[in-house]
Scaffold this motif. Structure first.
Motif, short mmCIF file in Angstrom:
data_model
loop_
_atom_site.label_atom_id
_atom_site.label_comp_id
_atom_site.label_asym_id
_atom_site.label_seq_id
_atom_site.Cartn_x
_atom_site.Cartn_y
_atom_site.Cartn_z
N LYS A 1 -10.10 12.98 -8.20
CA LYS A 1 -11.06 11.66 -8.32
C LYS A 1 -10.31 10.66 -8.08
O LYS A 1 -11.10 9.62 -7.65
N ILE A 2 -8.92 10.37 -7.96
CA ILE A 2 -8.33 9.34 -7.71
C ILE A 2 -7.58 9.54 -6.49
O ILE A 2 -6.79 10.70 -6.16
N SER A 3 -8.14 8.96 -5.43
CA SER A 3 -7.52 9.39 -4.21
C SER A 3 -6.02 8.78 -3.94
O SER A 3 -5.79 7.72 -4.66
N GLY A 4 -5.38 9.17 -2.89
CA GLY A 4 -4.06 8.84 -2.43
C GLY A 4 -4.34 7.28 -2.31
O GLY A 4 -3.33 6.35 -2.80
N PRO A 5 -5.16 6.97 -1.22
CA PRO A 5 -5.08 5.46 -0.89
C PRO A 5 -5.25 4.44 -2.04
O PRO A 5 -4.69 3.35 -2.13
N LEU A 6 -6.08 4.93 -3.13
CA LEU A 6 -6.35 4.11 -4.23
C LEU A 6 -5.11 3.99 -5.16
O LEU A 6 -4.54 3.00 -5.54
N LEU A 7 -4.24 5.37 -5.33
CA LEU A 7 -3.25 5.25 -6.20
C LEU A 7 -2.12 4.54 -5.37
O LEU A 7 -1.09 3.90 -6.09
N ASP A 8 -2.00 4.44 -4.29
CA ASP A 8 -0.95 3.63 -3.31
C ASP A 8 -1.14 2.22 -3.71
O ASP A 8 -0.06 1.65 -3.64
N ARG A 9 -2.21 1.76 -4.09
CA ARG A 9 -2.34 0.34 -4.44
C ARG A 9 -2.12 -0.07 -5.87
O ARG A 9 -2.40 -1.29 -6.25
N ILE A 10 -1.83 0.97 -6.68
CA ILE A 10 -1.19 0.75 -7.87
C ILE A 10 0.10 0.70 -8.21
O ILE A 10 0.83 1.56 -7.91
N ASP A 11 0.56 -0.50 -8.33
CA ASP A 11 2.18 -0.86 -8.42
C ASP A 11 2.90 0.00 -9.42
O ASP A 11 3.78 0.64 -9.04
N LEU A 12 2.66 -0.14 -10.63
CA LEU A 12 3.18 0.41 -11.61
C LEU A 12 2.50 1.73 -12.35
O LEU A 12 1.16 1.43 -12.82
N GLN B 1 14.89 2.64 1.49
CA GLN B 1 14.61 3.30 2.80
C GLN B 1 14.90 4.84 2.43
O GLN B 1 14.06 5.94 2.89
N ASN B 2 15.94 5.21 1.74
CA ASN B 2 16.10 6.73 1.28
C ASN B 2 14.82 7.02 0.41
O ASN B 2 14.39 8.43 0.44
N THR B 3 14.44 6.17 -0.60
CA THR B 3 13.53 6.42 -1.52
C THR B 3 11.96 6.92 -0.67
O THR B 3 11.36 7.80 -1.05
N LEU B 4 11.98 6.07 0.25
CA LEU B 4 10.54 6.10 1.16
C LEU B 4 10.68 7.64 1.72
O LEU B 4 9.58 8.26 1.77
N GLN B 5 11.66 7.90 2.42
CA GLN B 5 11.85 9.28 2.92
C GLN B 5 11.51 10.51 1.95
O GLN B 5 10.91 11.27 2.18
N ALA B 6 12.44 10.25 0.98
CA ALA B 6 12.50 11.34 -0.16
C ALA B 6 10.96 11.40 -0.85
O ALA B 6 10.58 12.86 -1.07
N MET B 7 10.40 10.63 -1.34
CA MET B 7 9.14 10.58 -2.04
C MET B 7 8.10 10.43 -1.00
O MET B 7 6.96 10.67 -1.36
N ASN B 8 8.24 10.28 0.40
CA ASN B 8 7.15 10.29 1.37
C ASN B 8 6.07 9.15 1.03
O ASN B 8 4.85 9.25 1.17
N LEU B 9 6.57 7.95 0.77
CA LEU B 9 5.76 6.80 0.49
C LEU B 9 5.20 5.98 1.77
O LEU B 9 6.02 6.18 2.64
N SER B 10 4.22 5.30 1.47
CA SER B 10 3.80 4.59 2.57
C SER B 10 4.52 3.31 2.92
O SER B 10 5.20 2.77 1.87
N MET B 11 4.28 2.46 4.10
CA MET B 11 4.72 1.23 4.07
C MET B 11 4.24 0.41 3.09
O MET B 11 4.88 -0.87 2.63
#
Length: 534
Positions: free
Chosen positions: A404-415, A483-493
């Motif tokens: 029910k909580i989509s990835g794009p919405l979760l991506d906008r939650i900082d903490l 940068q290493n974290t972005l690749q390891a966790m597959n996070l967005s820009m």
């Protein structure tokens, strides 16, 4: 015979100037209102007719045409009643207003001539001031609210007859007595200000004082040091936050105390918030001046899309706009309908809500902090399993619950913070209270205000694009870690930028001007739920 009076109505949350034109001509007695009025305005004919007769005036027995200009703007509400009545009295030669006053007239009429309050007075009086009007005539119930706009005279009346001073009032020089069918000529409105119920003076210095929040304090919360730290970061930079944990760990209690550590509204912010509440008809108590406490809105999970974002044939502000400059708290986030949650994407990015209709496009402000809580699974005990209490949810139920909580919405939650079960902190020593936390938050706010003094940015969370890259420069080691974290966790820009902004907020809380590796590392650990739970 022709007359024109100025009034106003709400269009979204802003006031719009309306010309009330009145024309009397020979013909069978009838009254027509044109100019795209709604049902409430069409019914004004009967309210005005009864009010005029019951106040001792004569309702014109002619063909009456009332035009609300501009004619292509749809109008709604009952704020035109008083202007229509005064316009008819002027056009029929029964009354003349003070020639030196350029007056905006607002108010709803009862059948006996009583003037009732209308919503949105603050926006309409502000419009009158910017439009060059010298005074506003309005219901006395709205007087204190209108007095918040300085630099324009406001006169409050309780009855249509209050427009004309009575002979026993002792103010004989303000009106020429009607004789030989000549109109009553008002020279000024001083008789309105002579009343003991005249404008209540509101001390503007009190507008920024925070309300007493002593009943709710973070001293009540034992332990939970890391959660309080996360809440302090969220408050310092106005970052979105989500608490995840089993039932009974204090998620709701922690978030409901969040307003106690936020600074009071500035005068400019207080005027914005008060204007929105006034337009929505939710400004119940205005005796203490402008709203000083930041809004805290907590809608039920059965709320509709229109209720959350705003809507209607002529859209009204929704919960995201009522939470402007404050907090929108969504308790038990997965219980909300998915399509309702998805409409939060655009407001969280643009900080405004745009609602399009066939005749117009409405834009409402929506600059708020999103705070939400949720259980890790439908039963709530997935992350708190013990020998006596274990999760009973199947993997498919857990997946459907989290979907029910989509990835794009979760991506906008900082903490995204895990709240541990009670057994882990039951014997913990008391930690910081609201006063100590608020002092640190306000210090961070002052640093941000100084840093962004020549921009439109107020908080770190508002940074974006070239301004973000110019204001926050990471050292090489911190940049490599990110940068290493972005690749390891597959996070967005988007997550990359939000981590940078959180790191700057952490640096402000630590009273350090530059972001270092430790700040980036702490900001990264608040994104762990991207992989761990979702």
């Amino acid at each position: 015979m022709y007359g024109k009076i100025h009034s106003a109505c709400l269009y979204g949350i802003d006031g719009v100037l309306i010309e009330v034109e009145t024309d009397l001509s020979n013909g069978l007695p009838q009254t027509s209102i044109i100019g795209l009025p709604d049902s409430a305005i069409r019914e004004a004919v009967e309210r005005v007719r009864a009010a005029i007769k019951n106040c001792g005036f004569q309702y014109p027995l002619q063909r009456i045409t009332i035009n609300l200009a501009p004619a292509d703007l749809r109008k709604e509400g009952s704020s035109f009643d008083l202007a229509i009545a005064v316009g008819l009295l002027i056009t029929s030669g029964q009354l003349m207003l003070p020639p030196q006053e350029r007056t905006l007239i607002l108010g709803e009429l009862a059948l006996d001539g009583t003037v009732r309050s209308v919503p949105g007075i603050l926006a309409m009086v502000d419009l009158a001031k910017r439009g060059g009007f010298t005074s506003v005539l309005l219901p006395k119930e709205n007087l204190a609210e209108a007095a918040l706009i300085r630099g324009i005279k406001v006169y409050g009346i309780q009855h249509l007859q209050d427009v004309i001073p009575q002979s026993e009032s002792g103010i004989g020089n303000t009106v020429e007595t009607k004789a030989n069918n000549q109109p009553l000529i008002l020279k000024d409105y001083n008789h309105l200000l002579s009343s003991k119920d005249a404008i209540k003076v509101i001390d503007p210095d009190k507008a920024g004082q925070p309300e007493d929040c002593s009943l709710e304090d973070y001293h009540d919360v034992l332990g939970q040091h890391h959660v309080k730290r996360a809440l302090m970061i969220a408050a310092a930079g106005m970052h979105n936050i989500m608490l995840v944990g089993p039932p009974g760990t204090g998620k709701t209690m922690l978030i409901k105390r969040l307003p106690t550590i936020l600074p009071p509204l500035s005068e400019e912010e207080a005027l914005e918030v008060t204007k929105i509440l006034s337009a929505a008809g939710k400004l119940k108590e205005i005796s203490q001046g402008l709203v000083s406490q930041r809004p805290f809105r907590s809608p039920h999970h059965t709320i509709s899309t229109s209720g959350l974002i705003g809507g209607g044939s002529i859209p009204k502000p929704g919960e995201v706009s009522l939470a402007h400059r404050g907090i929108l708290f969504l308790d038990e986030l997965p219980e909300f309908q998915r399509q309702v949650l998805e409409v939060l994407r655009q407001p969280l990015e643009d900080r405004t809500v745009t609602i399009s209709r066939a005749r117009a496009v409405f834009t409402f402000p929506a600059q708020f902090m999103l705070a939400c809580s949720m259980n890790p699974c439908p039963c709530g005990y997935l992350s708190a399993q013990t020998d006596d209490l274990s999760c009973i949810c199947s993997p498919s139920r857990v997946a459907a619950y989290r979907a029910k909580i989509s990835g794009p919405l979760l991506d906008r939650i900082d903490l995204q913070v895990e709240v541990p079960p009670p057994g882990e902190w039951r014997k913990a020593a008391p930690s910081l209270g609201s006063n100590e936390m608020q002092a640190k938050v306000m210090h961070a706010h002052r640093l941000q205000a100084k840093r962004y003094a020549h921009t439109r940015v107020h908080w770190n969370s508002q940074l974006s694009g070239a301004l973000l890259r110019r204001m926050i420069v990471l050292p090489q080691e911190a940049e490599q870690l990110l940068q290493n974290t972005l690749q390891a966790m597959n996070l967005s820009m988007r997550a990359h930028d939000r981590i940078m902004k959180m790191a700057q907020t952490i640096a402000d809380l630590e009273n350090e001007g530059e972001v270092v590796t430790a700040h980036v590392a702490e900001a990264i650990q608040y994104r762990q739920l991207d992989l761990k739970i979702f």
